[in-house]
Design a protein around this motif. Structure first.
Motif, PDB file in Angstrom:
ATOM      1  N   PRO A 268       0.791  -1.237   0.000  1.00 14.29           N
ATOM      2  CA  PRO A 268       0.000   0.000   0.000  1.00 14.29           C
ATOM      3  C   PRO A 268       0.821   1.283   0.000  1.00 14.29           C
ATOM      4  O   PRO A 268       0.307   2.329  -0.415  1.00 14.29           O
ATOM      5  N   THR A 269       2.079   1.256   0.481  1.00 10.81           N
ATOM      6  CA  THR A 269       2.866   2.490   0.551  1.00 10.81           C
ATOM      7  C   THR A 269       3.940   2.564  -0.539  1.00 10.81           C
ATOM      8  O   THR A 269       4.882   3.346  -0.435  1.00 10.81           O
ATOM      9  N   ALA A 270       3.805   1.775  -1.595  1.00 11.94           N
ATOM     10  CA  ALA A 270       4.737   1.822  -2.720  1.00 11.94           C
ATOM     11  C   ALA A 270       4.012   2.319  -3.966  1.00 11.94           C
ATOM     12  O   ALA A 270       2.810   2.111  -4.127  1.00 11.94           O
ATOM     13  N   TYR A 271       4.749   2.981  -4.849  1.00  6.68           N
ATOM     14  CA  TYR A 271       4.200   3.381  -6.133  1.00  6.68           C
ATOM     15  C   TYR A 271       3.798   2.147  -6.931  1.00  6.68           C
ATOM     16  O   TYR A 271       4.615   1.260  -7.169  1.00  6.68           O
ATOM     17  N   SER A 272       2.566   2.094  -7.397  1.00  8.28           N
ATOM     18  CA  SER A 272       2.103   0.968  -8.199  1.00  8.28           C
ATOM     19  C   SER A 272       1.989   1.330  -9.681  1.00  8.28           C
ATOM     20  O   SER A 272       1.970   0.450 -10.537  1.00  8.28           O
ATOM     21  N   TYR A 273       1.873   2.642  -9.983  1.00  7.96           N
ATOM     22  CA  TYR A 273       1.876   3.121 -11.369  1.00  7.96           C
ATOM     23  C   TYR A 273       2.311   4.586 -11.322  1.00  7.96           C
ATOM     24  O   TYR A 273       2.512   5.165 -10.238  1.00  7.96           O
ATOM     25  N   ALA A 274       2.486   5.215 -12.470  1.00  7.00           N
ATOM     26  CA  ALA A 274       3.177   6.500 -12.551  1.00  7.00           C
ATOM     27  C   ALA A 274       2.529   7.620 -11.752  1.00  7.00           C
ATOM     28  O   ALA A 274       3.227   8.494 -11.233  1.00  7.00           O
ATOM     29  N   TYR A 275       1.190   7.636 -11.631  1.00  3.00           N
ATOM     30  CA  TYR A 275       0.509   8.734 -10.954  1.00  3.00           C
ATOM     31  C   TYR A 275      -0.045   8.325  -9.596  1.00  3.00           C
ATOM     32  O   TYR A 275      -1.063   8.850  -9.142  1.00  3.00           O
ATOM     33  N   ASP A 276       0.655   7.455  -8.933  1.00  6.95           N
ATOM     34  CA  ASP A 276       0.236   6.942  -7.624  1.00  6.95           C
ATOM     35  C   ASP A 276       0.812   7.795  -6.488  1.00  6.95           C
ATOM     36  O   ASP A 276       1.162   7.285  -5.432  1.00  6.95           O
ATOM     37  N   ASP A 277       0.912   9.120  -6.699  1.00  7.55           N
ATOM     38  CA  ASP A 277       1.599   9.997  -5.750  1.00  7.55           C
ATOM     39  C   ASP A 277       0.969  10.091  -4.360  1.00  7.55           C
ATOM     40  O   ASP A 277       1.703  10.040  -3.360  1.00  7.55           O
ATOM     41  N   PRO A 278      -0.351  10.278  -4.212  1.00 11.19           N
ATOM     42  CA  PRO A 278      -0.898  10.641  -2.905  1.00 11.19           C
ATOM     43  C   PRO A 278      -0.558   9.683  -1.770  1.00 11.19           C
ATOM     44  O   PRO A 278      -0.394  10.116  -0.631  1.00 11.19           O
ATOM     45  N   THR A 279      -0.456   8.382  -2.056  1.00  9.58           N
ATOM     46  CA  THR A 279      -0.198   7.411  -0.991  1.00  9.58           C
ATOM     47  C   THR A 279       1.196   6.818  -1.067  1.00  9.58           C
ATOM     48  O   THR A 279       1.490   5.856  -0.347  1.00  9.58           O
ATOM     49  N   SER A 280       2.056   7.395  -1.892  1.00  7.03           N
ATOM     50  CA  SER A 280       3.325   6.716  -2.169  1.00  7.03           C
ATOM     51  C   SER A 280       4.568   7.567  -2.014  1.00  7.03           C
ATOM     52  O   SER A 280       5.670   7.026  -1.876  1.00  7.03           O
ATOM     53  N   ILE A 281       4.438   8.887  -2.038  1.00 11.55           N
ATOM     54  CA  ILE A 281       5.596   9.754  -1.875  1.00 11.55           C
ATOM     55  C   ILE A 281       5.530  10.443  -0.521  1.00 11.55           C
ATOM     56  O   ILE A 281       4.452  10.862  -0.079  1.00 11.55           O
ATOM     57  N   PHE A 282       6.669  10.510   0.156  1.00  8.86           N
ATOM     58  CA  PHE A 282       6.710  11.023   1.519  1.00  8.86           C
ATOM     59  C   PHE A 282       7.785  12.101   1.630  1.00  8.86           C
ATOM     60  O   PHE A 282       8.727  12.152   0.830  1.00  8.86           O
ATOM     61  N   THR A 283       7.634  12.950   2.644  1.00  9.01           N
ATOM     62  CA  THR A 283       8.595  14.019   2.885  1.00  9.01           C
ATOM     63  C   THR A 283       9.060  13.960   4.326  1.00  9.01           C
ATOM     64  O   THR A 283       8.309  13.583   5.227  1.00  9.01           O
ATOM     65  N   CYS A 284      10.314  14.346   4.544  1.00  9.62           N
ATOM     66  CA  CYS A 284      10.879  14.328   5.882  1.00  9.62           C
ATOM     67  C   CYS A 284      12.082  15.253   5.896  1.00  9.62           C
ATOM     68  O   CYS A 284      12.804  15.362   4.888  1.00  9.62           O
ATOM     69  N   SER A 285      12.329  15.913   7.021  1.00 12.38           N
ATOM     70  CA  SER A 285      13.461  16.826   7.151  1.00 12.38           C
ATOM     71  C   SER A 285      14.405  16.348   8.247  1.00 12.38           C
ATOM     72  O   SER A 285      13.965  15.816   9.271  1.00 12.38           O
ATOM     73  N   GLY A 286      15.694  16.550   8.019  1.00 16.99           N
ATOM     74  CA  GLY A 286      16.695  16.245   9.030  1.00 16.99           C
ATOM     75  C   GLY A 286      16.765  14.784   9.426  1.00 16.99           C
ATOM     76  O   GLY A 286      16.978  14.465  10.601  1.00 16.99           O
ATOM     77  N   THR A 287      16.603  13.885   8.472  1.00 16.05           N
ATOM     78  CA  THR A 287      16.504  12.466   8.785  1.00 16.05           C
ATOM     79  C   THR A 287      17.637  11.667   8.160  1.00 16.05           C
ATOM     80  O   THR A 287      18.228  12.072   7.152  1.00 16.05           O
ATOM     81  N   ASP A 288      17.954  10.530   8.766  1.00 18.89           N
ATOM     82  CA  ASP A 288      18.764   9.497   8.137  1.00 18.89           C
ATOM     83  C   ASP A 288      17.820   8.365   7.732  1.00 18.89           C
ATOM     84  O   ASP A 288      16.636   8.385   8.067  1.00 18.89           O
ATOM     85  N   TYR A 289      18.347   7.359   7.014  1.00 15.27           N
ATOM     86  CA  TYR A 289      17.476   6.330   6.452  1.00 15.27           C
ATOM     87  C   TYR A 289      18.063   4.930   6.617  1.00 15.27           C
ATOM     88  O   TYR A 289      19.268   4.737   6.502  1.00 15.27           O
ATOM     89  N   VAL A 290      17.159   3.970   6.852  1.00 18.89           N
ATOM     90  CA  VAL A 290      17.485   2.553   6.742  1.00 18.89           C
ATOM     91  C   VAL A 290      16.770   2.017   5.504  1.00 18.89           C
ATOM     92  O   VAL A 290      15.559   2.185   5.364  1.00 18.89           O
ATOM     93  N   ILE A 291      17.528   1.390   4.618  1.00 23.07           N
ATOM     94  CA  ILE A 291      16.977   0.733   3.431  1.00 23.07           C
ATOM     95  C   ILE A 291      17.142  -0.760   3.644  1.00 23.07           C
ATOM     96  O   ILE A 291      18.270  -1.259   3.681  1.00 23.07           O
TER      97      ILE A 291
END
Length: 245
Positions: A212-235
């Motif tokens: 549910p939180t991954a892009y499934s097609y090109a215009y799947d923005d509302p539930t798939s792109i996120f923003t964050c400031s001052g963060t590090d990441y675990v992949i």
């Protein structure tokens, strides 16, 4: 700004610990890439001017750490089924084909983690180019819509047969409908080249139901792109089980 990528191989512990204290610099983000899969993964980072040319190997249980400046915009993904000799000759079954070092991008099908680093970061996990590994992005100690993004479900076993990529009788990837059928409707181009017309299809809905939180097609923005400031990441490949401290 010049790109600097520093890496450090780390053993994977049952609890992933992140040391307290100041960051390397206010203009850097720290990425920890973890392989929780039962198979060896060859992650790739593009662009990565000073980062082992963007490809390396993680055996099950291994992790690697690198830093990137706030000006960085790029992709991280995993390659599977790789076999290279000591001279770097060989190939991978998925992710990027016949070279030890990847070029401009992944070869579909590939699960992609995408980042644009700025004062406010943008990040997502995309299945627009298909799926080859479960992949989850977890932001650490940031501010904003710092949600976990990704796909922790393995789509390979239940991939529709018309999308499946096989090797030795086993599904090793799941292609996108655009990659397979190459039509405007599936690829969101031509008269389908905007969000008002290009809608979810049978195949993208199957991806979205599983992730549910991954892009499934090109215009799947509302539930798939996120923003964050001052963060590090675990992949993390193949797992979301992290305890952050």
């Amino acid at each position: 700004m010049e790109k600097h990528f520093n890496l450090l191989m780390l053993p994977l512990l049952p609890v992933v610990m992140f040391l307290s204290g100041p960051k390397l610099s206010e203009s850097a983000r720290t990425f920890t890439i973890v392989n929780n899969c039962k198979e060896t993964v060859w992650p790739a980072v593009i662009p990565a001017d000073n980062f082992t040319a963007g490809s390396f190997v993680l055996k099950p249980g291994q992790s690697i750490l690198f830093t990137a400046p706030v000006s960085w915009s790029g992709r991280i993904w995993g390659r599977t089924g790789c076999n290279f000799d000591k001279n770097g000759n060989g190939s991978c079954q998925t992710g990027c084909g016949s070279t030890h070092q990847c070029g401009a991008s992944a070869k579909p099908p590939a699960t992609l983690a995408e980042f644009t680093l700025a004062k406010q970061d943008f990040y997502d996990v995309s299945l627009v180019d298909g799926f080859n590994l479960p992949l989850v992005v977890t932001p650490l100690n940031g501010t904003g819509n710092c949600s976990v993004s990704g796909c922790d479900t393995d789509l390979r076993p239940n991939c529709p047969k018309e999308l499946a990529v096989k090797a030795n009788g086993k599904n090793i990837g799941c292609r996108s409908a655009c990659d397979v059928f190459n039509t405007d409707e599936y690829c969101c181009r031509g008269r389908y080249g905007n969000a008002a017309v290009c809608k979810p299809t049978y195949y993208s809905k199957k991806f979205k139901e599983a992730c549910p939180t991954a892009y499934s097609y090109a215009y799947d923005d509302p539930t798939s792109i996120f923003t964050c400031s001052g963060t590090d990441y675990v992949i993390a490949f193949c797992s979301t089980r992290f305890v952050i401290s």
